[in-house]
Design a protein around this motif. Structure first.
Motif, PDB file in Angstrom:
ATOM      1  N   ASP A   1       0.830  -1.201   0.000  1.00 50.41           N
ATOM      2  CA  ASP A   1       0.000   0.000   0.000  1.00 50.41           C
ATOM      3  C   ASP A   1       0.868   1.255   0.000  1.00 50.41           C
ATOM      4  OD1 ASP A   1      -2.214  -1.568   0.021  1.00 50.41           O
ATOM      5  OD2 ASP A   1      -2.611  -1.371   2.164  1.00 50.41           O
ATOM      6  N   SER A   2       1.833   1.312   0.917  1.00 49.92           N
ATOM      7  CA  SER A   2       2.707   2.478   1.009  1.00 49.92           C
ATOM      8  C   SER A   2       3.546   2.647  -0.254  1.00 49.92           C
ATOM      9  CB  SER A   2       3.628   2.344   2.221  1.00 49.92           C
ATOM     10  OG  SER A   2       2.886   2.343   3.420  1.00 49.92           O
ATOM     11  N   ILE A   3       4.023   1.533  -0.798  1.00 49.46           N
ATOM     12  CA  ILE A   3       4.869   1.585  -1.997  1.00 49.46           C
ATOM     13  C   ILE A   3       4.087   2.110  -3.198  1.00 49.46           C
ATOM     14  CG2 ILE A   3       6.190   0.194  -3.633  1.00 49.46           C
ATOM     15  CD1 ILE A   3       6.888  -1.657  -1.255  1.00 49.46           C
ATOM     16  N   LEU A   4       2.889   1.566  -3.413  1.00 48.01           N
ATOM     17  CA  LEU A   4       2.077   1.986  -4.559  1.00 48.01           C
ATOM     18  C   LEU A   4       1.638   3.441  -4.425  1.00 48.01           C
ATOM     19  CD1 LEU A   4      -0.136  -1.199  -5.076  1.00 48.01           C
ATOM     20  CD2 LEU A   4       1.759  -0.411  -6.499  1.00 48.01           C
ATOM     21  N   ILE A   5       1.297   3.855  -3.192  1.00 44.46           N
ATOM     22  CA  ILE A   5       0.896   5.246  -2.980  1.00 44.46           C
ATOM     23  C   ILE A   5       2.063   6.175  -3.284  1.00 44.46           C
ATOM     24  CG2 ILE A   5       0.261   6.935  -1.225  1.00 44.46           C
ATOM     25  CD1 ILE A   5      -1.466   4.783   0.069  1.00 44.46           C
ATOM     26  N   ALA A   6       3.268   5.809  -2.832  1.00 39.89           N
ATOM     27  CA  ALA A   6       4.446   6.641  -3.080  1.00 39.89           C
ATOM     28  C   ALA A   6       4.694   6.796  -4.579  1.00 39.89           C
ATOM     29  CB  ALA A   6       5.665   6.038  -2.391  1.00 39.89           C
ATOM     30  N   MET A   7       4.574   5.703  -5.331  1.00 44.08           N
ATOM     31  CA  MET A   7       4.785   5.783  -6.780  1.00 44.08           C
ATOM     32  C   MET A   7       3.692   6.621  -7.445  1.00 44.08           C
ATOM     33  SD  MET A   7       6.306   2.075  -7.974  1.00 44.08           S
ATOM     34  CE  MET A   7       4.925   1.081  -7.382  1.00 44.08           C
ATOM     35  N   ALA A   8       2.445   6.450  -7.013  1.00 44.80           N
ATOM     36  CA  ALA A   8       1.339   7.225  -7.582  1.00 44.80           C
ATOM     37  C   ALA A   8       1.513   8.711  -7.301  1.00 44.80           C
ATOM     38  CB  ALA A   8       0.008   6.728  -7.022  1.00 44.80           C
ATOM     39  N   VAL A   9       1.950   9.028  -6.087  1.00 49.81           N
ATOM     40  CA  VAL A   9       2.190  10.425  -5.723  1.00 49.81           C
ATOM     41  C   VAL A   9       3.282  11.018  -6.603  1.00 49.81           C
ATOM     42  CG1 VAL A   9       3.158  11.909  -3.933  1.00 49.81           C
ATOM     43  CG2 VAL A   9       1.384  10.270  -3.354  1.00 49.81           C
ATOM     44  N   GLY A  10       4.372  10.263  -6.818  1.00 45.26           N
ATOM     45  CA  GLY A  10       5.463  10.752  -7.644  1.00 45.26           C
ATOM     46  C   GLY A  10       5.007  11.075  -9.059  1.00 45.26           C
ATOM     47  N   VAL A  11       4.186  10.206  -9.635  1.00 52.59           N
ATOM     48  CA  VAL A  11       3.719  10.408 -11.013  1.00 52.59           C
ATOM     49  C   VAL A  11       2.689  11.529 -11.085  1.00 52.59           C
ATOM     50  CG1 VAL A  11       2.517   9.349 -12.950  1.00 52.59           C
ATOM     51  CG2 VAL A  11       4.189   8.019 -11.660  1.00 52.59           C
ATOM     52  N   ILE A  12       1.638  11.433 -10.265  1.00 47.73           N
ATOM     53  CA  ILE A  12       0.550  12.417 -10.339  1.00 47.73           C
ATOM     54  C   ILE A  12       1.026  13.799  -9.886  1.00 47.73           C
ATOM     55  CG2 ILE A  12      -1.732  13.024  -9.445  1.00 47.73           C
ATOM     56  CD1 ILE A  12      -2.284  10.010  -9.190  1.00 47.73           C
ATOM     57  N   GLY A  13       1.729  13.846  -8.740  1.00 46.38           N
ATOM     58  CA  GLY A  13       2.212  15.134  -8.247  1.00 46.38           C
ATOM     59  C   GLY A  13       3.214  15.770  -9.189  1.00 46.38           C
ATOM     60  N   GLY A  14       4.106  14.958  -9.755  1.00 42.66           N
ATOM     61  CA  GLY A  14       5.088  15.485 -10.692  1.00 42.66           C
ATOM     62  C   GLY A  14       4.445  16.041 -11.943  1.00 42.66           C
ATOM     63  N   VAL A  15       3.475  15.314 -12.487  1.00 43.69           N
ATOM     64  CA  VAL A  15       2.788  15.762 -13.708  1.00 43.69           C
ATOM     65  C   VAL A  15       1.990  17.040 -13.439  1.00 43.69           C
ATOM     66  CG1 VAL A  15       0.968  15.179 -15.353  1.00 43.69           C
ATOM     67  CG2 VAL A  15       2.690  13.479 -14.761  1.00 43.69           C
ATOM     68  N   LEU A  16       1.291  17.101 -12.303  1.00 42.85           N
ATOM     69  CA  LEU A  16       0.535  18.315 -11.970  1.00 42.85           C
ATOM     70  C   LEU A  16       1.463  19.522 -11.827  1.00 42.85           C
ATOM     71  CD1 LEU A  16      -2.083  16.993  -9.374  1.00 42.85           C
ATOM     72  CD2 LEU A  16      -2.531  17.831 -11.682  1.00 42.85           C
ATOM     73  N   GLY A  17       2.625  19.307 -11.197  1.00 43.17           N
ATOM     74  CA  GLY A  17       3.578  20.394 -11.049  1.00 43.17           C
ATOM     75  C   GLY A  17       4.088  20.885 -12.398  1.00 43.17           C
ATOM     76  N   ILE A  18       4.360  19.947 -13.301  1.00 45.21           N
ATOM     77  CA  ILE A  18       4.833  20.321 -14.639  1.00 45.21           C
ATOM     78  C   ILE A  18       3.764  21.112 -15.391  1.00 45.21           C
ATOM     79  CG2 ILE A  18       5.449  19.392 -16.901  1.00 45.21           C
ATOM     80  CD1 ILE A  18       6.892  17.119 -15.417  1.00 45.21           C
ATOM     81  N   ILE A  19       2.507  20.667 -15.299  1.00 43.63           N
ATOM     82  CA  ILE A  19       1.411  21.376 -15.980  1.00 43.63           C
ATOM     83  C   ILE A  19       1.254  22.792 -15.424  1.00 43.63           C
ATOM     84  CG2 ILE A  19      -1.096  21.411 -16.314  1.00 43.63           C
ATOM     85  CD1 ILE A  19      -0.996  18.348 -16.398  1.00 43.63           C
ATOM     86  N   LEU A  20       1.317  22.906 -14.098  1.00 47.13           N
ATOM     87  CA  LEU A  20       1.204  24.229 -13.476  1.00 47.13           C
ATOM     88  C   LEU A  20       2.342  25.145 -13.911  1.00 47.13           C
ATOM     89  CD1 LEU A  20       0.203  23.120  -9.865  1.00 47.13           C
ATOM     90  CD2 LEU A  20      -1.193  24.525 -11.400  1.00 47.13           C
ATOM     91  N   MET A  21       3.538  24.598 -14.049  1.00 49.41           N
ATOM     92  CA  MET A  21       4.706  25.394 -14.391  1.00 49.41           C
ATOM     93  C   MET A  21       4.760  25.751 -15.873  1.00 49.41           C
ATOM     94  SD  MET A  21       8.702  24.452 -13.598  1.00 49.41           S
ATOM     95  CE  MET A  21       8.582  22.890 -14.511  1.00 49.41           C
ATOM     96  N   GLU A  22       4.496  24.768 -16.735  1.00 46.57           N
ATOM     97  CA  GLU A  22       4.680  24.964 -18.168  1.00 46.57           C
ATOM     98  C   GLU A  22       3.443  25.504 -18.879  1.00 46.57           C
ATOM     99  OE1 GLU A  22       7.596  24.574 -19.779  1.00 46.57           O
ATOM    100  OE2 GLU A  22       8.498  24.217 -17.821  1.00 46.57           O
TER     101      GLU A  22
END
Length: 291
Positions: A79-100
């Motif tokens: 559970d913790s592992i999958l959540i961490a990976m999901a956070v990395g992908v979703i949070g990273g993509v949202l940050g890129i969209i907000l920035m670019e």
């Protein structure tokens, strides 16, 4: 006298200072212009690379978060592992969209920092490289792109990212706890603790544990207590990484001490988290004498 352009070869008027075809300055040195053009092109490429560095680091952070998640020991729980990976992908993509796309470097930086924080929260040091990359991306986004905010309503994105994740985590944890508790059955508990006549009590508690679900790690902890309820000895009666669903395992907890145990507490623990055991049972110890 007719003159020709030294760069493109076009025929020019005698008094022409610039080429009508390519715009070349006839009074300048061709090599100097080539050098200046090359230097300008090189400088532009360097500036473009520096400007894009937050984006590059964010993309690398997304990739590293997946790699670190896959390399995290299963004892931390899928559970913790999958959540961490999901956070990395979703949070990273949202940050890129907000920035670019939205040109919101401040909000993007907050999203990157929140992403790194959440990754470290779930898998700790196993996700520290991705965490560092996202934090650096946030710092560079602020330094290179500014601190301006065009649409303050977009602040809701990083805030909701954190809130929603923890709400899902709490709800998921509660559901998992209930399901896990219903998936563990302990039975056939027996005791055999004796006084050997030389000042020691020794023996064991045995039993069975049956599983009706999949677990990353399970263990049975047995605490031996005196008549006042104080723990005098603790041991593990059984443990297994990735135990088989539907299988019954044997429990065996040994005791050897000078104090006479009055009670025993048997707890089934998931992933070393003994604060919320999946199963608890108390036994009264009836010791016998070998003398």
């Amino acid at each position: 006298m007719t003159q020709y352009c030294r760069k493109c070869g076009a025929e020019l008027d005698d008094d022409a200072e610039f080429c009508n075809s390519c715009g070349f300055n006839l009074n300048s040195n061709l090599n100097e212009q080539k050098i200046k053009k090359f230097e300008h092109h090189t400088s532009s490429n360097k500036n473009e690379f520096v400007t894009k560095s937050p984006l590059i680091l964010a993309v690398i952070g997304i990739i590293i978060s997946i790699a670190e998640g896959l390399s995290t020991p299963l004892l931390l729980g899928w559970d913790s592992i999958l959540i961490a990976m999901a956070v990395g992908v979703i949070g990273g993509v949202l940050g890129i969209i907000l920035m670019e796309k939205f040109d919101e470097p401040l909000i993007a930086a907050i999203e990157f920092i929140a992403t790194g924080f959440l990754i470290y929260t779930f898998i700790g040091r196993f996700g520290e490289i991705a965490t560092i990359l996202f934090i650096i991306a946030a710092v560079l986004a602020l330094y290179l792109k500014g601190h301006h905010t065009k649409n303050k309503k977009l602040f809701a994105i990083p805030i909701l990212t954190v809130i929603l994740l923890f709400v899902l985590l709490i709800a998921g944890g509660a559901a998992y706890q209930i399901n896990a508790e219903n998936s563990v059955t302990v039975g056939n508990l027996t005791q055999n603790i004796t006084n050997d006549g030389y000042g020691y009590y020794n023996g064991y508690i045995t039993g069975d544990i049956k599983l009706d679900s999949n677990f990353d790690y399970l263990s049975v902890h047995v605490d031996f207590l005196d008549s006042n309820g104080k723990v005098i000895d603790s041991t593990i009666g059984w443990s297994s990484a990735n135990p088989e669903n539907g299988k019954t395992y044997k429990i065996s907890a040994l005791y050897f001490d000078q104090q006479n145990p009055a009670k025993a507490e048997i707890k089934v623990v998931d992933s070393f988290n003994d604060e919320t055991p999946l199963y608890t049972e108390n036994m009264t110890i009836l010791t016998t004498s070998e003398v």
